[in-house]
Scaffold this motif. Structure first.
Motif, mmCIF file in Angstrom:
data_model
loop_
_atom_site.group_PDB
_atom_site.id
_atom_site.type_symbol
_atom_site.label_atom_id
_atom_site.label_comp_id
_atom_site.label_asym_id
_atom_site.label_seq_id
_atom_site.Cartn_x
_atom_site.Cartn_y
_atom_site.Cartn_z
ATOM 1 N N VAL A 1 122.608 -9.538 -84.590
ATOM 2 C CA VAL A 1 123.192 -9.214 -85.251
ATOM 3 C C VAL A 1 123.669 -10.786 -86.031
ATOM 4 C CG1 VAL A 1 126.105 -8.663 -85.785
ATOM 5 C CG2 VAL A 1 124.177 -7.469 -84.254
ATOM 6 N N LYS A 2 123.405 -10.964 -87.224
ATOM 7 C CA LYS A 2 123.933 -12.266 -87.161
ATOM 8 C C LYS A 2 125.585 -12.528 -87.419
ATOM 9 C CE LYS A 2 123.190 -13.583 -91.603
ATOM 10 N NZ LYS A 2 122.835 -14.038 -93.324
ATOM 11 N N ARG B 1 117.893 -33.426 -87.143
ATOM 12 C CA ARG B 1 117.076 -33.335 -88.791
ATOM 13 C C ARG B 1 118.568 -32.064 -89.580
ATOM 14 N NH1 ARG B 1 113.099 -34.452 -91.123
ATOM 15 N NH2 ARG B 1 113.123 -32.213 -92.571
ATOM 16 N N GLU B 2 118.389 -31.802 -90.609
ATOM 17 C CA GLU B 2 119.816 -30.887 -91.431
ATOM 18 C C GLU B 2 119.315 -30.478 -91.994
ATOM 19 O OE1 GLU B 2 122.654 -34.129 -93.204
ATOM 20 O OE2 GLU B 2 122.975 -34.821 -91.047
ATOM 21 N N GLY B 3 120.061 -28.730 -92.074
ATOM 22 C CA GLY B 3 119.935 -27.872 -92.978
ATOM 23 C C GLY B 3 120.934 -26.968 -92.680
ATOM 24 N N GLU B 4 120.388 -25.588 -93.170
ATOM 25 C CA GLU B 4 120.840 -24.354 -93.013
ATOM 26 C C GLU B 4 120.591 -23.866 -91.007
ATOM 27 O OE1 GLU B 4 119.391 -20.756 -94.733
ATOM 28 O OE2 GLU B 4 118.058 -22.889 -95.943
ATOM 29 N N VAL B 5 121.943 -23.684 -90.966
ATOM 30 C CA VAL B 5 121.689 -22.764 -89.834
ATOM 31 C C VAL B 5 122.111 -21.883 -89.758
ATOM 32 C CG1 VAL B 5 122.273 -23.338 -87.511
ATOM 33 C CG2 VAL B 5 121.649 -25.191 -88.152
ATOM 34 N N ARG B 6 121.983 -20.886 -88.947
ATOM 35 C CA ARG B 6 122.314 -19.503 -88.335
ATOM 36 C C ARG B 6 122.580 -19.328 -86.689
ATOM 37 N NH1 ARG B 6 120.157 -19.051 -93.730
ATOM 38 N NH2 ARG B 6 117.926 -19.141 -92.855
ATOM 39 N N PHE B 7 123.494 -18.419 -86.661
ATOM 40 C CA PHE B 7 123.502 -18.017 -84.839
ATOM 41 C C PHE B 7 123.122 -16.959 -85.323
ATOM 42 C CE2 PHE B 7 125.563 -22.142 -85.744
ATOM 43 C CZ PHE B 7 125.657 -22.766 -84.625
ATOM 44 N N TYR B 8 122.885 -15.635 -83.805
ATOM 45 C CA TYR B 8 122.623 -14.506 -83.635
ATOM 46 C C TYR B 8 123.232 -13.890 -82.467
ATOM 47 C CZ TYR B 8 119.852 -14.312 -87.489
ATOM 48 O OH TYR B 8 119.390 -14.813 -88.969
ATOM 49 N N ARG B 9 123.823 -13.294 -82.078
ATOM 50 C CA ARG B 9 124.418 -12.527 -81.243
ATOM 51 C C ARG B 9 122.788 -11.066 -80.958
ATOM 52 N NH1 ARG B 9 129.110 -11.049 -81.548
ATOM 53 N NH2 ARG B 9 130.282 -12.821 -80.527
ATOM 54 N N VAL B 10 122.267 -11.676 -79.406
ATOM 55 C CA VAL B 10 121.613 -9.999 -79.104
ATOM 56 C C VAL B 10 121.910 -9.417 -77.333
ATOM 57 C CG1 VAL B 10 119.151 -9.971 -78.649
ATOM 58 C CG2 VAL B 10 119.616 -11.662 -80.124
ATOM 59 N N GLY C 1 119.456 -9.293 -71.285
ATOM 60 C CA GLY C 1 121.222 -8.887 -71.021
ATOM 61 C C GLY C 1 121.139 -9.121 -72.745
ATOM 62 N N GLU C 2 122.466 -9.906 -72.818
ATOM 63 C CA GLU C 2 122.676 -10.186 -74.149
ATOM 64 C C GLU C 2 122.793 -11.680 -74.017
ATOM 65 O OE1 GLU C 2 127.316 -9.188 -73.935
ATOM 66 O OE2 GLU C 2 126.700 -7.255 -74.453
ATOM 67 N N TRP C 3 122.190 -12.610 -75.102
ATOM 68 C CA TRP C 3 122.257 -14.083 -75.852
ATOM 69 C C TRP C 3 122.348 -14.184 -76.680
ATOM 70 C CZ3 TRP C 3 117.519 -15.668 -73.177
ATOM 71 C CH2 TRP C 3 117.005 -14.727 -72.097
ATOM 72 N N LEU C 4 122.598 -15.704 -76.794
ATOM 73 C CA LEU C 4 123.341 -16.408 -78.257
ATOM 74 C C LEU C 4 121.934 -17.051 -78.358
ATOM 75 C CD1 LEU C 4 125.533 -16.773 -80.629
ATOM 76 C CD2 LEU C 4 125.956 -18.521 -78.332
ATOM 77 N N PHE C 5 121.822 -16.983 -79.933
ATOM 78 C CA PHE C 5 120.976 -18.000 -81.081
ATOM 79 C C PHE C 5 120.859 -18.280 -81.796
ATOM 80 C CE2 PHE C 5 118.427 -15.151 -78.089
ATOM 81 C CZ PHE C 5 116.785 -15.471 -77.628
ATOM 82 N N LYS C 6 120.851 -20.307 -81.755
ATOM 83 C CA LYS C 6 120.947 -20.790 -82.706
ATOM 84 C C LYS C 6 118.930 -20.589 -83.735
ATOM 85 C CE LYS C 6 122.458 -25.233 -84.525
ATOM 86 N NZ LYS C 6 123.175 -26.593 -83.883
ATOM 87 N N VAL C 7 119.257 -20.610 -85.006
ATOM 88 C CA VAL C 7 118.079 -20.770 -85.917
ATOM 89 C C VAL C 7 118.496 -21.428 -86.398
ATOM 90 C CG1 VAL C 7 116.204 -19.059 -87.053
ATOM 91 C CG2 VAL C 7 117.228 -18.120 -85.044
ATOM 92 N N CYS C 8 117.040 -23.299 -86.403
ATOM 93 C CA CYS C 8 117.673 -23.352 -87.822
ATOM 94 C C CYS C 8 116.183 -23.617 -88.388
ATOM 95 C CB CYS C 8 117.508 -25.051 -86.948
ATOM 96 S SG CYS C 8 117.948 -24.456 -85.406
#
Length: 238
Positions: A11-12, A30-39, A45-52
């Motif tokens: 889930v984003k 680096r710079e640009g858009e970034v999104r975070f996802y809860r998995v 188990g449960e994770w938190l990811f940063k996607v760049c």
């Protein structure tokens, strides 16, 4: 049989039009858009990811910000996986396949696979695999096989992170992981459930042996989804 991958919930939770990250392969900020996802992955188990995504460089970095508890997964916290454009396969990104394992000292290592037989079956069955040369049109020392996904499919990239980095060192098999939510729902259904009743019903409904049920209960307790009331009862926390 339902694929274990369908049980992974990604889930984003946040999107930033402008942010920054460090690309260690380029040794650049680096710079640009970034999104975070809860998995929520029933197997680990449960994770938190940063996607760049880096549109200028045709690459995307996936970083594990928060991992499930445990010696193996703790060593993945802060780990990244790099996906780059595959010049020879239109619209696809690739990552060089490497599979985690735990060495004799309990340290997490990665093995860059050299043959298809070394790739986890669940990855082979759900993702396109090519040689590095087929995907890029060139050769490079130590780079043998790659997994492909659509260039902007960030959920697929996160899934590949789990399949290569986390699932190989999980205490549960993918098949057992499929039953994690079933056991959680069973405990919720029974409300304040006697442990013996959970064993009995999980075996009757899902054909699970006691050893597998114990591992699932340990995972659910570790992730804070169930609470043990002494040695007799179980209940869900949320």
């Amino acid at each position: 049989m339902v694929s274990p991958l369908r049980s992974i919930r990604i889930v984003k939770i946040e999107e930033r039009p402008r942010d920054a990250w460090v690309d260690m392969s380029l040794r650049q900020l680096r710079e640009g858009e970034v999104r975070f996802y809860r998995v929520d992955d029933p197997l680990t188990g449960e994770w938190l990811f940063k996607v760049c995504p880096d549109r200028e460089m045709d690459r995307t970095m996936v970083k594990a910000l928060k991992c499930p508890p445990g010696r193996a997964f703790t060593q993945l916290e802060g780990s990244t996986m790099l996906f780059q454009r595959a010049p020879e396969v239109e619209g696809k990104y690739y990552d060089v396949i490497s599979v985690s394992y735990i060495d004799e000292d309990g340290r997490l290592r990665r093995n860059v696979v050299e043959s298809v037989d070394e790739i986890p079956p669940i990855l082979r069955e759900n993702f396109e695999v090519k040689t590095y040369e087929e995907a890029t049109g060139k050769r490079a020392p130590g780079k043998r096989l790659v997994a492909l996904c659509r260039e902007r499919d960030e959920r697929a990239m996160i899934t590949l992170f789990l399949l290569e980095r986390a699932w190989p060192v999980s205490e549960l098999t993918p098949e057992a992981g499929l039953n994690t939510r079933k056991v959680l729902n069973l405990i919720r259904e029974l409300e304040k459930a006697e442990t013996s009743e959970v064993y009995r019903e999980a075996e009757r409904r899902y054909g699970l042996p006691r050893g597998s049920i114990d591992k699932i209960l340990d995972l659910l307790e570790r992730d804070g989804k169930i609470l043990r009331l002494g040695e007799t009862y179980l209940k869900t926390k949320r």
